[in-house]
Structures are given as structure tokens and as C-alpha cells.
Design an enzyme around this catalytic site. Structure first.
Site, PDB file in Angstrom:
ATOM      1  N   ARG A 219      -6.134  20.723  11.716  1.00  0.00           N
ATOM      2  CA  ARG A 219      -6.335  19.069  11.251  1.00  0.00           C
ATOM      3  C   ARG A 219      -7.343  18.528  12.467  1.00  0.00           C
ATOM      4  O   ARG A 219      -8.306  18.038  12.290  1.00  0.00           O
ATOM      5  CB  ARG A 219      -5.158  18.318  11.206  1.00  0.00           C
TER       6      ARG A 219
ATOM      7  N   GLU B 144      -7.441  -2.953   0.612  1.00  0.00           N
ATOM      8  CA  GLU B 144      -7.884  -1.614  -0.419  1.00  0.00           C
ATOM      9  C   GLU B 144      -6.610  -2.014  -1.514  1.00  0.00           C
ATOM     10  O   GLU B 144      -5.826  -1.057  -1.698  1.00  0.00           O
ATOM     11  CB  GLU B 144      -7.557  -0.481   0.363  1.00  0.00           C
TER      12      GLU B 144
ATOM     13  N   LYS C 286     -11.930  -3.033   0.028  1.00  0.00           N
ATOM     14  CA  LYS C 286     -12.314  -1.826  -0.327  1.00  0.00           C
ATOM     15  C   LYS C 286     -11.517  -1.607  -1.634  1.00  0.00           C
ATOM     16  O   LYS C 286     -10.366  -1.279  -1.952  1.00  0.00           O
ATOM     17  CB  LYS C 286     -11.596  -0.771   0.609  1.00  0.00           C
TER      18      LYS C 286
ATOM     19  N   LYS D 145      -6.443  -0.241   8.177  1.00  0.00           N
ATOM     20  CA  LYS D 145      -6.390  -0.217   6.698  1.00  0.00           C
ATOM     21  C   LYS D 145      -5.157  -0.235   5.969  1.00  0.00           C
ATOM     22  O   LYS D 145      -4.242   0.286   6.472  1.00  0.00           O
ATOM     23  CB  LYS D 145      -7.408   0.846   6.196  1.00  0.00           C
TER      24      LYS D 145
HETATM   25  C1  5MM Z   1      -8.684   9.543   2.786  1.00  0.00           C
HETATM   26  O1  5MM Z   1      -7.553   9.159   2.198  1.00  0.00           O
HETATM   27  C2  5MM Z   1      -6.835   7.965   2.422  1.00  0.00           C
HETATM   28  C3  5MM Z   1      -5.458   8.206   2.695  1.00  0.00           C
HETATM   29  O2  5MM Z   1      -4.736   8.364   1.476  1.00  0.00           O
HETATM   30  P1  5MM Z   1      -3.141   8.957   1.496  1.00  0.00           P
HETATM   31  O3  5MM Z   1      -2.431   7.824   2.098  1.00  0.00           O
HETATM   32  O4  5MM Z   1      -2.938   9.117   0.192  1.00  0.00           O
HETATM   33  O5  5MM Z   1      -3.036  10.165   2.411  1.00  0.00           O
HETATM   34  C4  5MM Z   1      -7.151   6.902   1.263  1.00  0.00           C
HETATM   35  O6  5MM Z   1      -6.606   5.628   1.607  1.00  0.00           O
HETATM   36  C5  5MM Z   1      -8.496   6.754   1.136  1.00  0.00           C
HETATM   37  O7  5MM Z   1      -8.884   5.966   2.444  1.00  0.00           O
HETATM   38  C6  5MM Z   1      -8.674   5.901  -0.361  1.00  0.00           C
HETATM   39  O8  5MM Z   1      -8.259   6.592  -1.146  1.00  0.00           O
HETATM   40  C7  5MM Z   1     -10.438   6.384  -0.221  1.00  0.00           C
HETATM   41  O9  5MM Z   1     -10.510   7.624  -0.358  1.00  0.00           O
HETATM   42  P2  5MM Z   1     -11.399   8.335  -1.498  1.00  0.00           P
HETATM   43  O10 5MM Z   1     -11.251   9.853  -1.506  1.00  0.00           O
HETATM   44  O11 5MM Z   1     -10.668   7.588  -2.936  1.00  0.00           O
HETATM   45  O12 5MM Z   1     -12.790   7.850  -1.233  1.00  0.00           O
END
Ligand code: 5MM
Length: 343
Positions: A46, A177, A219, A136
Site C-alpha cells: 500500500r 460527500e 463532493k 472528508k
Molecule cells: C477512494 O475511495 C474512498 C474511500 O472509500 P471506502 O471508505 O469505501 O474505502 C471514497 O470515499 C472515494 O473518495 C469516493 O467514493 C470517490 O471515489 P470514486 O472511485 O467513486 O471516484
């Protein structure tokens, strides 16, 4: 609350030509992403992957800020510089995801609420002290028969508002978001209706809690048909519907809207953002319309890398190219012919 500081960070995050990289995949999500390239998800892999992204030469031409996962805020480059300090050196604003994931809404098998308010203020002080400037929190809403329920909407948006006001107290810009998921067979009209409802309630609660809107970023999802709906929509239709919902719900004080990609392919996410900005260039809007993509910026890069250091340079070239295309779309200057070009 230092309002000037909050407003200045929010505006810098949505500066012309730039947008945000969401690299805040939680442990479970990054494991799924690594599974797709047959790579074990451990600390070291990671770290290497995040280093590949953040050290991509010239990436700061297109990326204004990066959302980190907690683990990454404690990690360093191979030379021993903390990632947060590295981003500052690159003039990329470091931020961090501070929600702690989803849990079932009491009494519901189908809906989720976001957790993370317990001890939030203490965690935020820690992030501020190491140099993070924004945070966020993601809430999700599922469309389905009788979904989302009013209870799910009310509970989630109240949590979003509480998170936002606590963050501003620590002088961290909250990214808000509320994601209406694209999973399902719903029409674009259903996405429109649900997103309008969710955003209306979101701003009602942000106002109730006294959140300083000039120091926030929204967002949201774009207005899209469900991913298993039979009829697909054109970028122009998606743009028109997205902008109509935003105009109805988002106050003009909000400096910027950075869309999530939500499971669209990289090309779809780029094309749709471009169509939105073409509309925005015709009719003036109060907010910057930019991106905060995870998969929309990373999918091909991750595949190219596949966990092999020999692929790092070519994966970085792909990441820079995708970021350049998304930046072009953020200005309404993208066309699919650029996919094969050297911009
Ligand atoms: C990158 O993924 C973010 C964290 O998600 P998890 O809590 O499910 O691990 C997620 O919040 C992300 O910032 C948003 O969904 C935007 O990512 P996408 O891939 O939809 O652009």
C-alpha cells in the site's frame, strides 16, 4: 474558526485546471483493488502504491489536493519523508478521510449510516497538527423500491453537518460527500429525484448547524442512470440534469463542487465532467466544477503497475496522462481524440 483560512484552502482545492485525487481507500477497499491485480494488500504494497501516485513527476500541474487514508498519514517515502510533508513540498494540499466507514442503520437491512463522530475532535486535532488542511466524510444512499428512506437521509445528513462544524472548529475544510450510489437498475430520473432530495436536506442541516459554507467543498455524484439500467444517457443529458439539480440545491456561497467518479470508467468520468463544464462555460455558475476521483483517476495506473517496481515509470506516465485529461475536462476542453495524444 478562521474563516479566511478555511475559504482560502477551499478555493485553492478548486483552483482553475486542478482537482483532487481520492487516495483514501480504506483497508477493505484497497484490498479489493489489489485483488483485481492479484497483489496482496499489506502495509508495504500500500505504501509503494501511494508513493508511486504522489511522486509522479509534474502531477501538481493537475492535482490541487490528495485525500489520504489514516494509515498513509503515518507513512513515509522510501527516503524517509512523511507523505504529508512531501505533499506540502509539492504544493499539493494534504487531506484525510475521517469517517470510519459504514454501519447498518438501526432497524434496516438495506441502508447504511456513516460512523466516526466518537472522538472525532481529538483525531482532527492530531491531523491538523501533522499538517492536514482538509477532511472528508462520505455518506451513501441506495436507490431501490422505497429507498432511500427519509430516516436514512435525515440521519446521514445530520451526521454530515455535525462532522462539518466540528472540522471547521479545528480549521479543517470539510469535504461533504453525500453519494447516491449508481448501483441498480433505476432510471436517470430516479437518480435526479433522490439526489435533489438528499442535497436539499444536506444544505438544510448544514445551515441548521451554522456551517460556514464558504469554507466547505461538496463532493456529489453526477446524475446518472443505474449501472444495470437498460437505457444509457449521453454526456449532454447527464450534464444538463446534474447542473439542474445543483442549481436547485447548492447555495452560491459554496466555492466548489468536486464530483466523485462512483464506478464510471475513466473515460466516462472524463467525458461527463467535460460536458458539465461545457454547460458551465455557457451559463455562468457560482461554483467551480471539478473532480475528486478515486477510480476515475487510478484504474489504468493500478493495472499497469500490478505491484511490479519495473512498471512504476510507465504507470506514472499513465497517471499523469489521465490527470491531464481530467484537468482538460474540468475546463470543458477534453475530446476523446486526446486519449491517444501526449498532452
Ligand atoms: C477512494 O475511495 C474512498 C474511500 O472509500 P471506502 O471508505 O469505501 O474505502 C471514497 O470515499 C472515494 O473518495 C469516493 O467514493 C470517490 O471515489 P470514486 O472511485 O467513486 O471516484
Amino acid at each position: 474558526m478562521d474563516k479566511d483560512h478555511l475559504n482560502s484552502i477551499a478555493k485553492t482545492l478548486v483552483s482553475k485546471h486542478k482537482g483532487i485525487l481520492a487516495a483514501d481507500e480504506s483497508t477493505g477497499t484497497i484490498e479489493k483493488r489489489f485483488d483485481s491485480i492479484n497483489l496482496v494488500s499489506n502495509l508495504s504494497n500500500r505504501r509503494s502504491y501511494r508513493e508511486l501516485l504522489f511522486t509522479t513527476p509534474n502531477i501538481n500541474k493537475y492535482i490541487s489536493g490528495i485525500i489520504l487514508f489514516d494509515e498513509t498519514t503515518h507513512q513515509n517515502t522510501i527516503e524517509g519523508i512523511s507523505f504529508v510533508n512531501l505533499l506540502h513540498k509539492l504544493k499539493i494540499i494534504p487531506g484525510v478521510k475521517v469517517d470510519q466507514g459504514l454501519q447498518s442503520l438501526t432497524g434496516s437491512d438495506d441502508e447504511m449510516i456513516t460512523s466516526g463522530l466518537d472522538g472525532l475532535e481529538t483525531r482532527l486535532i492530531g491531523y491538523k497538527n501533522i499538517g492536514c488542511e482538509f477532511v472528508k466524510w462520505r455518506a451513501v444512499f441506495k436507490i431501490g423500491p422505497k429507498l432511500p428512506t427519509q430516516n436514512c437521509i435525515n440521519t446521514n445528513v445530520r451526521l454530515l453537518a455535525k462532522y462539518a462544524i466540528i472540522s471547521q472548529k479545528i480549521n479543517l475544510v470539510p469535504i461533504i460527500e453525500p453519494e447516491v450510489l449508481m448501483d441498480g437498475d433505476h432510471s436517470i430520473e430516479e437518480c435526479f429525484k433522490t439526489t435533489e432530495q438528499v442535497l436539499t436536506e444536506t444544505y438544510k442541516q448544514l445551515n441548521n448547524y451554522g456551517v460556514f459554507l464558504e469554507g466547505t467543498i461538496l463532493k456529489p455524484n453526477m446524475i446518472l442512470p443505474g449501472n444495470s439500467y437498460t437505457k444509457q444517457s449521453t454526456p449532454e443529458e447527464i450534464a444538463m440534469k446534474t447542473i439542474t439539480v445543483l442549481k436547485k440545491t447548492v447555495p452560491s456561497e459554496v466555492p466548489g463542487i468536486t464530483f466523485l467518479s462512483g464506478g464510471q470508467t475513466e473515460e466516462e468520468a472524463t467525458n461527463n465532467l467535460n460536458a458539465i463544464n461545457i454547460q458551465a462555460n455557457i451559463t455562468q455558475f457560482p461554483w467551480e466544477l471539478s473532480f475528486s476521483y478515486g477510480r476515475g483517476l487510478q484504474s489504468t495506473t493500478l493495472k499497469k503497475w500490478s505491484g511490479k517496481s519495473a512498471n512504476k515509470k510507465s504507470a506514472q506516465e499513465i497517471f499523469l496522462h489521465r490527470s491531464a485529461l481530467t484537468s482538460a475536462a474540468r475546463q470543458g476542453k477534453y475530446s476523446s481524440t486526446l486519449e491517444k495524444s501526449n498532452i
